[in-house]
Design a protein around this motif. Structure first.
Motif, PDB file in Angstrom:
ATOM      1  N   GLU A   1      -3.491   9.599  -4.889  1.00 12.89           N
ATOM      2  CA  GLU A   1      -4.906   9.920  -5.064  1.00 12.89           C
ATOM      3  C   GLU A   1      -5.734   8.645  -5.238  1.00 12.89           C
ATOM      4  O   GLU A   1      -6.738   8.435  -4.548  1.00 12.89           O
ATOM      5  CB  GLU A   1      -5.055  10.837  -6.285  1.00 12.89           C
ATOM      6  N   ILE A   2      -5.304   7.790  -6.156  1.00 10.02           N
ATOM      7  CA  ILE A   2      -6.064   6.561  -6.407  1.00 10.02           C
ATOM      8  C   ILE A   2      -5.945   5.606  -5.211  1.00 10.02           C
ATOM      9  O   ILE A   2      -6.910   4.943  -4.834  1.00 10.02           O
ATOM     10  CB  ILE A   2      -5.591   5.893  -7.720  1.00 10.02           C
ATOM     11  N   ALA A   3      -4.769   5.570  -4.583  1.00  7.72           N
ATOM     12  CA  ALA A   3      -4.616   4.714  -3.395  1.00  7.72           C
ATOM     13  C   ALA A   3      -5.629   5.122  -2.322  1.00  7.72           C
ATOM     14  O   ALA A   3      -6.200   4.261  -1.645  1.00  7.72           O
ATOM     15  CB  ALA A   3      -3.192   4.818  -2.859  1.00  7.72           C
ATOM     16  N   SER A   4      -5.871   6.429  -2.204  1.00 11.03           N
ATOM     17  CA  SER A   4      -6.825   6.883  -1.178  1.00 11.03           C
ATOM     18  C   SER A   4      -8.243   6.431  -1.491  1.00 11.03           C
ATOM     19  O   SER A   4      -9.039   6.204  -0.591  1.00 11.03           O
ATOM     20  CB  SER A   4      -6.769   8.401  -1.023  1.00 11.03           C
ATOM     21  N   THR A   5      -8.560   6.266  -2.779  1.00 13.87           N
ATOM     22  CA  THR A   5      -9.917   5.807  -3.118  1.00 13.87           C
ATOM     23  C   THR A   5     -10.083   4.314  -2.868  1.00 13.87           C
ATOM     24  O   THR A   5     -11.175   3.779  -3.018  1.00 13.87           O
ATOM     25  CB  THR A   5     -10.291   6.120  -4.593  1.00 13.87           C
ATOM     26  N   PHE A   6      -9.001   3.634  -2.519  1.00 12.30           N
ATOM     27  CA  PHE A   6      -9.117   2.218  -2.141  1.00 12.30           C
ATOM     28  C   PHE A   6      -8.803   2.022  -0.656  1.00 12.30           C
ATOM     29  O   PHE A   6      -8.436   0.933  -0.226  1.00 12.30           O
ATOM     30  CB  PHE A   6      -8.212   1.345  -3.025  1.00 12.30           C
ATOM     31  N   GLY A   7      -8.908   3.084   0.114  1.00  7.98           N
ATOM     32  CA  GLY A   7      -8.836   2.944   1.565  1.00  7.98           C
ATOM     33  C   GLY A   7      -7.522   3.347   2.198  1.00  7.98           C
ATOM     34  O   GLY A   7      -7.376   3.220   3.417  1.00  7.98           O
ATOM     35  N   ALA A   8      -6.564   3.810   1.405  1.00  8.76           N
ATOM     36  CA  ALA A   8      -5.282   4.192   2.005  1.00  8.76           C
ATOM     37  C   ALA A   8      -5.416   5.550   2.700  1.00  8.76           C
ATOM     38  O   ALA A   8      -5.887   6.508   2.088  1.00  8.76           O
ATOM     39  CB  ALA A   8      -4.201   4.281   0.929  1.00  8.76           C
ATOM     40  N   ASN A   9      -5.012   5.605   3.963  1.00 10.07           N
ATOM     41  CA  ASN A   9      -4.995   6.875   4.684  1.00 10.07           C
ATOM     42  C   ASN A   9      -3.629   7.532   4.423  1.00 10.07           C
ATOM     43  O   ASN A   9      -2.643   7.228   5.087  1.00 10.07           O
ATOM     44  CB  ASN A   9      -5.221   6.631   6.174  1.00 10.07           C
TER      45      ASN A   9
ATOM     46  N   ALA B   1       1.885   1.797  -3.437  1.00 10.02           N
ATOM     47  CA  ALA B   1       0.760   2.366  -4.190  1.00 10.02           C
ATOM     48  C   ALA B   1       0.645   3.861  -3.907  1.00 10.02           C
ATOM     49  O   ALA B   1       0.451   4.667  -4.819  1.00 10.02           O
ATOM     50  CB  ALA B   1      -0.535   1.648  -3.815  1.00 10.02           C
TER      51      ALA B   1
ATOM     52  N   LEU C   1       0.845  -1.199   0.000  1.00 11.97           N
ATOM     53  CA  LEU C   1       0.000   0.000   0.000  1.00 11.97           C
ATOM     54  C   LEU C   1       0.885   1.255   0.000  1.00 11.97           C
ATOM     55  O   LEU C   1       0.559   2.247  -0.652  1.00 11.97           O
ATOM     56  CB  LEU C   1      -0.923  -0.009   1.229  1.00 11.97           C
TER      57      LEU C   1
ATOM     58  N   THR D   1       3.320   5.815  -5.756  1.00 10.13           N
ATOM     59  CA  THR D   1       3.139   6.038  -7.196  1.00 10.13           C
ATOM     60  C   THR D   1       1.873   6.830  -7.518  1.00 10.13           C
ATOM     61  O   THR D   1       1.859   7.599  -8.472  1.00 10.13           O
ATOM     62  CB  THR D   1       3.108   4.715  -7.973  1.00 10.13           C
ATOM     63  N   ASP D   2       0.798   6.643  -6.748  1.00 12.75           N
ATOM     64  CA  ASP D   2      -0.446   7.350  -7.047  1.00 12.75           C
ATOM     65  C   ASP D   2      -1.273   7.526  -5.766  1.00 12.75           C
ATOM     66  O   ASP D   2      -2.209   6.764  -5.503  1.00 12.75           O
ATOM     67  CB  ASP D   2      -1.258   6.569  -8.095  1.00 12.75           C
TER      68      ASP D   2
END
Lengths: 242, 303
Positions: free
Chosen positions: B174-182, B168, B165, B171-172
């Motif tokens: 913004e998109i990582a945050s849309t899959f739950g990354a704080n 992730a 994570l 590298t990105d």
């Protein structure tokens, strides 16, 4: 309009944009449970901004966005991702340097403690896209555009969201890959997933979705059932979208 | 020769740990924390001060490590987060981290004075004689800690969901945050790890350098040069840069002149920037391509 019981998504009076300048104005639409809805519009109409507002990526937003009865305006993207909504972003944006399976498992982050459910979802992605299972150990960004799109859809499925959002999934794909994409979206529909599809390609939207909304200069200017739009209507929308 | 190599690797591990501290923060946040060298200085001076007050060595070291870790997090909240919140793409952090570095240095100069502070000699007093070289137990510990830091980082990065994570987010985000990354929690974690690594480097080098408030500049610059040599994108590459810098600096001191290590690193980093602008261990750089081309030519020749 705002009957949240039968609707997965209800958007009312949504405005927002970047650097305090509004790009979308007073948007209102809904996506029913198990329904596929398309948001059509030309370049710069504000389609992607609407998706960013729903997923929490757009900080500057007003109005209400209710997903499964929860108003998500004011919530961050990592909070909205907890089962409410997941997105296939424009250009796919897979995680660079990571395998196909790692990309999928990262999509299922919120369910990481429920191993059985994660494995079940992973299997359902592989069932839907056998090619993804075949290449699961490969680096995701090394696949073809069409295959990467399957991975991006699979990554979205892995979070088992109430609402699936797809931002121009056909962009940059070869005709054969687009045909596969349409099949995949139709299979998602058969699974009764609630889908909001942002597209420029009217033919894809009409083939996959129940209803469409047309967005222009940040406002919804038309809406209707996909089945009510005949050949003449398609030509008209095509001409309108340029 | 062996002595030069081993001494170089020991010094290089210190540079490498500071470079890793820079790189871990950059990996997650794309920010270079120019106060990293000061975190090394903080751990040395705090240990020296606490031991002078009568605390056992191990307790002084423990508190100093916690302090440099916490100070790393404070730097994030005071000097980085506010400027990124104002404009995510601005480079204002460049000035704000430099500013906080000056504040930390001045504060410690007021508390401890400009003079050198004695640091517990500890394991540095125990020599280990090898055929052709002598090291101290402290130097051997430094090499082991450096190796463990790289191994630990790579294991977590490649083998755990937390590490993946992090990749992730790197590298990105913004998109990582849309899959739950704080993303904020990861940034805090990166600054904490950066503070810990810099503090660790201070504890390991303290018995050799002793403590003064201006040490942060010296090791901050050396760590940054190591970072440029190895590559900023990967913390393990940064450690590699540290080892190269350490070995070649000690070799320059031994074979060119006693003060050669003052200017040699700058010549080295200039050469690296010309041949491999992304760092020696970064993927796709010209130095790597050169080696690959040579090895493929050799294989072709044999065939």
């Amino acid at each position: 309009m705002s009957n949240t019981i039968d609707n997965t998504l209800v958007v009312e009076g949504l405005s927002g944009g970047y650097d305090r300048f509004d790009v979308i104005h007073d948007i209102a639409f809904r996506v029913g449970r198990g329904e596929a809805v398309a948001l059509l519009g030309p370049n710069g109409a504000g389609k992607s901004t609407v998706l960013r507002a729903i997923t929490g990526l757009l900080k500057h937003r007003r109005g209400t966005v209710t997903i499964d009865g929860t108003n998500v305006v004011g919530m961050g993207p990592h909070q909205i991702s907890r089962g409410l909504a997941a997105m296939v972003p424009e250009g796919r944006r897979l995680f660079v340097g990571q395998s196909v399976e790692d990309n999928l498992r990262l999509g299922g982050m919120r369910l990481r403690k429920d191993r059985a459910r994660t494995d079940q979802l992973l299997q359902s992605v592989y069932d839907l896209f056998p090619v993804v299972e075949r290449y699961k150990a490969r680096e995701a960004t090394a696949l073809s555009g069409g295959e990467q799109q399957m991975v991006a859809i699979g990554r979205m499925m892995m979070s088992d969201p109430s609402l699936m959002l797809l931002d121009e999934p056909s962009l940059g794909l070869a005709p054969l890959a687009i045909a596969d994409l349409i099949t995949a979206l139709q299979q998602l529909r058969e699974r009764k997933s609630s889908i909001l599809l942002v597209e420029q390609r009217v033919d894809i939207a009409l083939e996959v979705c129940d209803r469409i909304y047309v967005l222009s200069e940040g406002r919804i200017v038309d809406e209707g059932r996909a089945s009510d739009i005949g050949t003449e209507g398609r030509a008209l929308i095509d001409a309108y979208l340029g | 020769m062996l002595q030069v190599l081993l001494s170089g690797l020991t010094v290089g591990t210190i540079y490498g740990l500071v470079a890793m501290a820079f790189a871990v923060v950059f990996y997650v946040t794309k920010v270079v924390n120019f106060a990293t060298g000061q975190l090394l200085m903080v751990s040395i001076l705090l240990t020296a001060g606490l031991v002078r007050l009568g605390l056992p060595d191990w307790l002084g070291v423990g508190i100093a490590l916690i302090a440099s870790t916490v100070l790393g997090v404070i730097i994030y909240f005071v000097a980085v987060r506010p400027v990124l919140k104002f404009d995510r793409f601005s480079f204002a952090w460049l000035v704000s981290t430099l500013g906080i570095a000056i504040v930390i240095q001045a504060t410690f100069a007021i508390i401890f004075g400009p003079a050198s502070q004695p640091f517990p000699r500890g394991l540095h007093q125990i020599p280990v004689h090898l055929p052709g070289a002598t090291l101290t137990v402290q130097e051997i510990l430094t090499l082991v800690v450096g190796a463990l830091a790289v191994l630990g980082w790579e294991l977590v990065r490649r083998k755990t969901l937390v590490g993946k994570l992090g990749m992730a987010i790197s590298t990105d985000p913004e998109i990582a945050s849309t899959f739950g990354a704080n993303v904020t929690a990861y940034a805090v974690g990166a600054f904490a790890i950066g503070g810990f690594l810099a503090g660790l480097a201070g504890i390991l080098v303290g018995p050799i350098t002793y403590g003064n408030p201006y040490l942060g500049d010296t090791y901050g610059i050396s760590g940054f040069i190591a970072l440029m040599i190895g590559g900023i994108q990967r913390p393990a590459a940064a450690m590699g840069g540290g080892l190269i810098l350490g070995v070649l600096s000690i070799a320059a001191n031994s074979y060119i002149g006693a003060q050669a290590s003052d200017w040699f690193p700058f010549v080295l980093v200039l050469l690296v920037l010309l041949l491999a602008p992304n760092g020696v261990f970064a993927s796709g750089d010209s130095l790597r391509k050169l080696f690959r081309r040579r090895s493929s030519l050799t294989v072709g020749g044999r065939a």
